[in-house]
Design a protein around this motif. Structure first.
Motif, PDB file in Angstrom:
ATOM      1  N   PHE A 193       0.828  -1.214   0.000  1.00 32.99           N
ATOM      2  CA  PHE A 193       0.000   0.000   0.000  1.00 32.99           C
ATOM      3  C   PHE A 193       0.859   1.259   0.000  1.00 32.99           C
ATOM      4  O   PHE A 193       0.452   2.291  -0.544  1.00 32.99           O
ATOM      5  N   ILE A 194       2.069   1.156   0.536  1.00 30.43           N
ATOM      6  CA  ILE A 194       2.968   2.311   0.474  1.00 30.43           C
ATOM      7  C   ILE A 194       3.462   2.478  -0.960  1.00 30.43           C
ATOM      8  O   ILE A 194       3.509   3.585  -1.511  1.00 30.43           O
ATOM      9  N   GLU A 195       3.792   1.334  -1.577  1.00 33.13           N
ATOM     10  CA  GLU A 195       4.218   1.362  -2.974  1.00 33.13           C
ATOM     11  C   GLU A 195       3.129   1.971  -3.843  1.00 33.13           C
ATOM     12  O   GLU A 195       3.395   2.795  -4.723  1.00 33.13           O
ATOM     13  N   ALA A 196       1.914   1.566  -3.589  1.00 37.21           N
ATOM     14  CA  ALA A 196       0.777   2.094  -4.363  1.00 37.21           C
ATOM     15  C   ALA A 196       0.684   3.601  -4.183  1.00 37.21           C
ATOM     16  O   ALA A 196       0.465   4.341  -5.157  1.00 37.21           O
ATOM     17  N   ALA A 197       0.880   4.063  -2.954  1.00 43.16           N
ATOM     18  CA  ALA A 197       0.804   5.498  -2.718  1.00 43.16           C
ATOM     19  C   ALA A 197       1.904   6.223  -3.492  1.00 43.16           C
ATOM     20  O   ALA A 197       1.659   7.247  -4.130  1.00 43.16           O
ATOM     21  N   HIS A 198       3.114   5.625  -3.482  1.00 41.13           N
ATOM     22  CA  HIS A 198       4.196   6.207  -4.277  1.00 41.13           C
ATOM     23  C   HIS A 198       3.793   6.270  -5.753  1.00 41.13           C
ATOM     24  O   HIS A 198       3.998   7.269  -6.430  1.00 41.13           O
ATOM     25  N   LEU A 205       5.804  13.458   2.450  1.00 38.68           N
ATOM     26  CA  LEU A 205       5.259  13.969   3.701  1.00 38.68           C
ATOM     27  C   LEU A 205       3.885  13.359   3.973  1.00 38.68           C
ATOM     28  O   LEU A 205       3.586  12.899   5.075  1.00 38.68           O
ATOM     29  N   THR A 206       3.051  13.342   2.938  1.00 38.13           N
ATOM     30  CA  THR A 206       1.710  12.783   3.095  1.00 38.13           C
ATOM     31  C   THR A 206       1.778  11.293   3.400  1.00 38.13           C
ATOM     32  O   THR A 206       1.022  10.785   4.221  1.00 38.13           O
ATOM     33  N   ILE A 207       2.706  10.605   2.722  1.00 42.42           N
ATOM     34  CA  ILE A 207       2.807   9.168   2.991  1.00 42.42           C
ATOM     35  C   ILE A 207       3.166   8.938   4.453  1.00 42.42           C
ATOM     36  O   ILE A 207       2.563   8.106   5.136  1.00 42.42           O
ATOM     37  N   ILE A 208       4.130   9.731   4.960  1.00 40.22           N
ATOM     38  CA  ILE A 208       4.528   9.546   6.371  1.00 40.22           C
ATOM     39  C   ILE A 208       3.342   9.773   7.295  1.00 40.22           C
ATOM     40  O   ILE A 208       3.037   8.947   8.156  1.00 40.22           O
ATOM     41  N   HIS A 211      -0.085   7.463   5.916  1.00 34.93           N
ATOM     42  CA  HIS A 211      -0.031   6.013   5.787  1.00 34.93           C
ATOM     43  C   HIS A 211       0.879   5.337   6.796  1.00 34.93           C
ATOM     44  O   HIS A 211       0.549   4.272   7.298  1.00 34.93           O
ATOM     45  N   ILE A 212       2.011   5.949   7.067  1.00 39.17           N
ATOM     46  CA  ILE A 212       2.947   5.246   7.960  1.00 39.17           C
ATOM     47  C   ILE A 212       2.562   5.420   9.422  1.00 39.17           C
ATOM     48  O   ILE A 212       2.399   4.447  10.153  1.00 39.17           O
ATOM     49  N   ILE A 213       2.396   6.656   9.855  1.00 35.08           N
ATOM     50  CA  ILE A 213       2.137   6.881  11.276  1.00 35.08           C
ATOM     51  C   ILE A 213       0.887   6.152  11.775  1.00 35.08           C
ATOM     52  O   ILE A 213       0.932   5.488  12.811  1.00 35.08           O
ATOM     53  N   PRO A 214      -0.258   6.209  11.044  1.00 31.66           N
ATOM     54  CA  PRO A 214      -1.413   5.463  11.560  1.00 31.66           C
ATOM     55  C   PRO A 214      -1.143   3.969  11.697  1.00 31.66           C
ATOM     56  O   PRO A 214      -1.720   3.317  12.561  1.00 31.66           O
TER      57      PRO A 214
END
Lengths: 300, 308
Positions: A193-198, A205-208, A211-214
């Motif tokens: 899902f991180i790859e997809a976001a990329h 910044l938005t990914i961090i 997606h990551i922090i939650p």
């Protein structure tokens, strides 16, 4: 996949429909079954309610001095339920005011440490490589510094200031949080899902933040719960040394320190605040342990 | 391995510099100087005093001078305890503090490891719950509560041991402070040992040792403990920090003439040079013990040994 999730009854093979459960719901159910943690939650709730409402039930103010009732044991005729201190002030109300200060310091400083630690750790883990190396080396360096002594020095140099206590304790406690979050981030940043976001062009910044922090919140909550008692303990320690909050305001550490000086003649002055402090620390520790078991069931 | 040790030794030098710098500049940005409280002096005399303490030079140069002196063991004079230098005060307090701290850590290691191992071996039995319950109590009752309670019960009610003082260093004066100092560490170490021993006891190499018919206590002592103690070894660094900070309180409560007592008095009297001196000494102690622990860890853990 979606089909199964909506109609789980089809796969369970039995008549009654089986509800799908999220990770968080599962964790909550496991927590509910943990008697020590639930009991602690209730006791802690009671202490908090008492700290907020308790003083208004007592006819006494926390800084009112009764010259004729100095260092008296628990006395129900005058409604000094916990007795009075060496200056003739009501100990019940003072203990609860101490609870307010200790809890506030515990929660706020933990919050400060959580914010710094999570953002720092997630950033280090997300960017990896040289950035990660540099950032975590910095944490390693800070780890080996004798922080307690710097905090004490800070208090000595700048005088006692409750705001400074928050900042100082928050600044000390974020290190472990940063390490935990970094480890978690490293583990999830290669997931699809991180790859997809990329791939769809979401900014770093938005990914961090989105997606990551939650997704690292589980361990963060567990560790934060265990940080609160540590911070309360450090604040009490500073107050015990005479470097914490200032008179007439009080905290458990101040009360314990006053009580320890006169324990041979007035043991209640030590026992009531000490019991409150120990109970609160017990509760936070049990809740933290319970949360860890609930959110990370691998140990069972 | 030698390269690793050398690297870590070199790394400790900048750390020590940071400690000294933070201590130095924190004191300098403090509002007010050490001679403010005294009555106003004629300007020439004040100038002379400042010159004597190097206060008339630029701050960076002052730091250089201080650093040079500290390296040579000169922490300057104490402001409040007249006629004594900080180095003399620290030297006079060190023996008591070192004895207390070292005995407390050794005691905590012996008792903590034993209790933790026993409770891991009897997981989920009454013995396990009892040990863990006591450990939790040891963690949540801070030593500044435990110490007065101990001295009240053992010293005042039972009259078994003196409640405070040091005498000429007889054992009876040391018992209570050492116990009070080591209790929280016993609690942490036994919890830590239990956790890691549980993991190790379920691992394959322990099962293999059991399968080849090794007796139970040999499995535990020869195989399981070696791996199970790694987290305890790495905890020794933080434990030193905890014991030194703890000793500050314990020494005050039991009136032990150690470094910690001076530290508290100095902190409350704003005797800045003494506070700095103690912070630097404790900092050096904690940093060098962390170093020692890391090296020890590298020697014990084969995973680290190979790739360093």
């Amino acid at each position: 996949m979606l089909f199964f999730r909506r109609k789980p009854a089809l796969i369970s093979g039995e008549g009654a429909p089986v509800e799908a459960r999220s990770v968080w719901r599962n964790a909550r159910l496991r927590l509910y079954r943990n008697k020590a943690a639930m009991g602690s939650l209730i006791v802690l709730g009671l202490i908090i309610v008492l700290a907020i409402l308790g003083p208004s039930f007592s006819p006494h103010e926390y800084d009112a001095v009764y010259w004729d009732r100095i260092q008296m044991g628990p006395d129900f005729a005058n409604q000094h339920w916990f007795g009075t201190d060496g200056n003739g002030r009501d100990l019940f109300v003072r203990t609860l005011y101490g609870a307010r200060v200790s809890m506030a310091v515990g929660l706020l400083a933990t919050f400060v440490s959580m914010v710094i630690g999570v953002v720092y750790g997630a950033t280090a883990g997300f960017f990896g490589g040289r950035v990660d190396n540099l950032m975590m080396r910095f944490v390693d360096v800070l780890y080996t510094l004798p922080f307690m002594f710097f905090v004490i020095m800070l208090m000595v140099v700048f005088g006692r200031n409750i705001f400074l206590i928050f900042v100082a304790l928050g600044a000390v406690e974020w290190l472990t949080m940063a390490r935990i979050v970094r480890g978690q981030t490293l583990a999830i940043k290669r997931r699809e899902f991180i790859e997809a976001a990329h791939a769809i062009g979401v900014s770093n910044l938005t990914i961090i933040f989105r997606h990551i922090i939650p997704n690292v919140l589980g361990p963060v909550i567990v560790y934060a719960t265990l940080t609160i008692p540590q911070v309360i303990l450090i604040e009490s320690f500073l107050s015990f040394l005479g470097l914490g909050v200032q008179e007439p305001l009080t905290s458990w550490g101040v009360l314990i320190s006053e009580g320890a000086n006169v324990m041979e003649v007035a043991p209640w002055m030590l026992l009531f605040p000490a019991a409150f402090l120990a109970t609160t620390l017990f509760c936070f520790n049990f809740i933290g342990d319970g949360l860890r078991d609930a959110l990370d069931p691998k140990d069972r | 391995m030698t390269r690793y040790i050398l690297k870590r030794l070199l790394g400790a030098i900048p750390l020590m510099l940071i400690v000294i710098a933070v201590a130095f500049f924190m004191m300098r940005i403090a509002p007010g100087g050490p001679f403010d409280s005294e009555r106003a002096l004629p300007p020439e005399i004040e100038q002379n005093i400042k010159a004597a303490y190097d206060l008339d030079k630029p701050l960076v140069q002052q730091f250089g001078i201080y650093l040079w002196k500290v390296v040579h063991g000169d922490f300057g004079p104490s402001i409040k305890i007249r006629d004594f230098s900080v180095a003399e005060l620290i030297a006079s307090g060190a023996p008591a503090s070192i004895q207390l701290g070292l005995s407390a850590i050794l005691l905590a290691l012996m008792i903590g490891v034993t209790l933790g191992t026993l409770s891991a071996l009897r997981q989920n039995t009454a013995a396990d719950y009892a040990v863990m319950g006591v450990a939790m109590t040891g963690i949540v009752i801070p030593n500044f509560v435990m110490a007065p309670l101990l001295s009240l019960v053992v010293g005042v009610y039972w009259e078994l041991l003196p409640t405070s003082g040091w005498g000429s260093g007889e054992l009876k004066y040391k018992v209570l402070p050492i116990i009070a100092l080591s209790l929280p560490q016993i609690a942490y170490i036994s919890r830590l040992t239990r956790g890691s021993m549980l993991e190790v006891l379920n691992s394959n190499f322990v099962r293999t040792a059991r399968a080849k018919g090794l007796r139970d206590h040999l499995v535990v002592i020869r195989h399981a403990l070696k791996a199970g103690l790694l987290p305890v070894v790495s905890y020794l660094g933080p434990a030193t920090a905890a014991v030194t900070t703890g000793s500050v309180v314990i020494e005050t409560i039991f009136a032990v003439p150690g470094i910690g007592t001076y530290f508290i008095k100095a902190a409350l009297n704003r005797d800045y040079p003494l506070v700095m001196g103690v912070v630097i000494v404790y900092g050096a102690l904690i940093i060098s013990l962390n170093l020692l622990v890391d090296v020890l860890y590298g020697l014990l853990d084969p995973k680290l040994r190979s790739n360093r």
